[in-house]
Design a protein around this motif. Structure first.
Motif, PDB file in Angstrom:
ATOM      1  N   PRO A 223      60.051  37.906  78.082  1.00 52.45           N
ATOM      2  CA  PRO A 223      60.856  37.419  76.960  1.00 52.45           C
ATOM      3  C   PRO A 223      60.743  35.909  76.806  1.00 52.45           C
ATOM      4  O   PRO A 223      60.622  35.174  77.782  1.00 52.45           O
ATOM      5  CB  PRO A 223      62.281  37.826  77.351  1.00 52.45           C
ATOM      6  N   ASP A 224      60.802  35.463  75.573  1.00 48.74           N
ATOM      7  CA  ASP A 224      60.834  34.036  75.251  1.00 48.74           C
ATOM      8  C   ASP A 224      61.730  33.865  74.040  1.00 48.74           C
ATOM      9  O   ASP A 224      61.267  33.909  72.902  1.00 48.74           O
ATOM     10  CB  ASP A 224      59.426  33.516  74.967  1.00 48.74           C
ATOM     11  N   GLY A 225      63.030  33.734  74.288  1.00 50.64           N
ATOM     12  CA  GLY A 225      63.992  33.692  73.197  1.00 50.64           C
ATOM     13  C   GLY A 225      64.035  35.020  72.474  1.00 50.64           C
ATOM     14  O   GLY A 225      64.221  36.073  73.084  1.00 50.64           O
ATOM     15  N   ASP A 226      63.820  35.001  71.167  1.00 50.27           N
ATOM     16  CA  ASP A 226      63.808  36.224  70.373  1.00 50.27           C
ATOM     17  C   ASP A 226      62.399  36.752  70.162  1.00 50.27           C
ATOM     18  O   ASP A 226      62.152  37.540  69.239  1.00 50.27           O
ATOM     19  CB  ASP A 226      64.487  35.976  69.018  1.00 50.27           C
ATOM     20  N   ASP A 227      61.479  36.326  70.999  1.00 45.20           N
ATOM     21  CA  ASP A 227      60.098  36.784  70.943  1.00 45.20           C
ATOM     22  C   ASP A 227      59.678  37.306  72.312  1.00 45.20           C
ATOM     23  O   ASP A 227      60.416  37.196  73.291  1.00 45.20           O
ATOM     24  CB  ASP A 227      59.156  35.638  70.539  1.00 45.20           C
TER      25      ASP A 227
ATOM     26  N   ALA B  78      57.276  46.495  73.881  1.00 41.69           N
ATOM     27  CA  ALA B  78      57.821  45.662  74.956  1.00 41.69           C
ATOM     28  C   ALA B  78      59.101  44.970  74.506  1.00 41.69           C
ATOM     29  O   ALA B  78      60.073  44.855  75.265  1.00 41.69           O
ATOM     30  CB  ALA B  78      56.785  44.633  75.391  1.00 41.69           C
ATOM     31  N   GLY B  79      59.111  44.506  73.259  1.00 43.08           N
ATOM     32  CA  GLY B  79      60.304  43.837  72.739  1.00 43.08           C
ATOM     33  C   GLY B  79      61.496  44.763  72.677  1.00 43.08           C
ATOM     34  O   GLY B  79      62.632  44.363  72.981  1.00 43.08           O
TER      35      GLY B  79
ATOM     36  N   ALA C  85      60.710  41.724  82.512  1.00 45.86           N
ATOM     37  CA  ALA C  85      59.443  41.837  81.783  1.00 45.86           C
ATOM     38  C   ALA C  85      59.264  43.288  81.379  1.00 45.86           C
ATOM     39  O   ALA C  85      60.104  44.148  81.685  1.00 45.86           O
ATOM     40  CB  ALA C  85      58.276  41.360  82.650  1.00 45.86           C
ATOM     41  N   ALA C  86      58.179  43.556  80.676  1.00 43.72           N
ATOM     42  CA  ALA C  86      57.853  44.932  80.295  1.00 43.72           C
ATOM     43  C   ALA C  86      56.361  45.149  80.477  1.00 43.72           C
ATOM     44  O   ALA C  86      55.552  44.249  80.222  1.00 43.72           O
ATOM     45  CB  ALA C  86      58.257  45.204  78.848  1.00 43.72           C
TER      46      ALA C  86
END
Length: 260
Positions: free
Chosen positions: A106-110, A142-143, A217-218
């Motif tokens: 994850p990186d914020g909303d991305d 993944a998200g 993570a995914a």
């Protein structure tokens, strides 16, 4: 005002660092060490406590680091250890499925794909997703996994406050439908995105947990949609969930029926 804000952040950071010296500290001791007034230290602790960064012992009144910081520390550790933990599992997953395999964080909303192995099949899926490229949470398998394991309030804030822009005709842009998919993801332990990020491409992903059981993570597979149906989908789901659990164990996660 900016200087005051930065000063507050600096004081909060210095306060948290004091807990590397002692596991529990009281307001008076923190005030003395930081050279701040007790009222200011108390306000800092109250704010940090409301966000889960510190917690207070109800009997002694002293403070210690909160679970959120432990999870953040676990996430930071995982970022440095993820490559070593995932590498052999990704190779095995590609051998099992024949498809492109990847890991996203994850990186914020991305999300950002940080590991990727290309498919073994002759028929591949166009240009690879470049390492370091950011993609939205809502249209990626993944998200959806990472959204499913966010705290409920943060998840709802995302669903109600994010503009869900269609990238293909199949991208889910209805918040209620996306909410249903995220609920299903949490229940079954994996997510899918069929023709949502790219027409003709399907993806399936499962969670990776760190030592505290937090999802950090995914891991997933990407395949041409023509190969992604029926028995193939079920086989991929089982393989990806098992890969996620294998990587999680290599990161120190001990399975205690967390539902992944």
């Amino acid at each position: 005002m900016p200087d005051a804000t930065l000063s507050t952040v600096h004081n909060a950071a210095q306060l948290l660092k004091e807990f590397t010296r002692d596991a529990e500290l009281g307001v008076s001791e923190l005030a003395r060490r930081l050279g701040l007034g007790k009222s200011k230290v108390h306000r800092l602790l109250t704010t940090l406590r409301s966000d889960g960064l510190v917690e207070q012992d109800p009997r002694s009144g002293r403070y210690r680091l909160g679970l959120v910081l432990l999870e953040l520390g676990d996430a930071a550790r995982v970022r440095t250890e993820l490559h070593a933990a995932a590498a052999p599992v990704l190779v095995r997953l590609r051998e099992q499925t024949g498809e492109a395999v990847e890991i996203a964080v994850p990186d914020g909303d991305d999300i950002v794909f940080v590991e990727r192995l290309e498919a073994a099949h002759t028929l591949r899926i166009g240009p690879p997703l470049e390492a370091g490229r950011r993609w939205p949470l809502y249209c990626t398998a993944a998200g959806k996994v990472l959204l499913a394991h966010r705290p409920e309030q943060a998840r709802e804030e995302y669903l109600t406050g994010t503009t869900l822009t269609p990238l293909t005709r199949q991208t889910v842009v209805n918040p209620d439908r996306l909410r249903d998919e995220i609920t299903a993801t949490a229940a079954r332990g994996w997510a899918e995105a069929v023709n949502e990020l790219e027409a003709g491409i399907s993806a399936l992903a499962a969670p990776i947990r760190g030592a505290t059981a937090a999802v950090v993570a995914a891991v997933g597979v990407r395949a041409p949609t023509i190969r992604y149906r029926g028995a193939s989908r079920r086989r991929l789901a089982m393989a990806v969930v098992q890969a996620g659990e294998a990587i999680s164990r290599r990161l120190g996660w001990a399975h205690r029926n967390h539902g992944a």
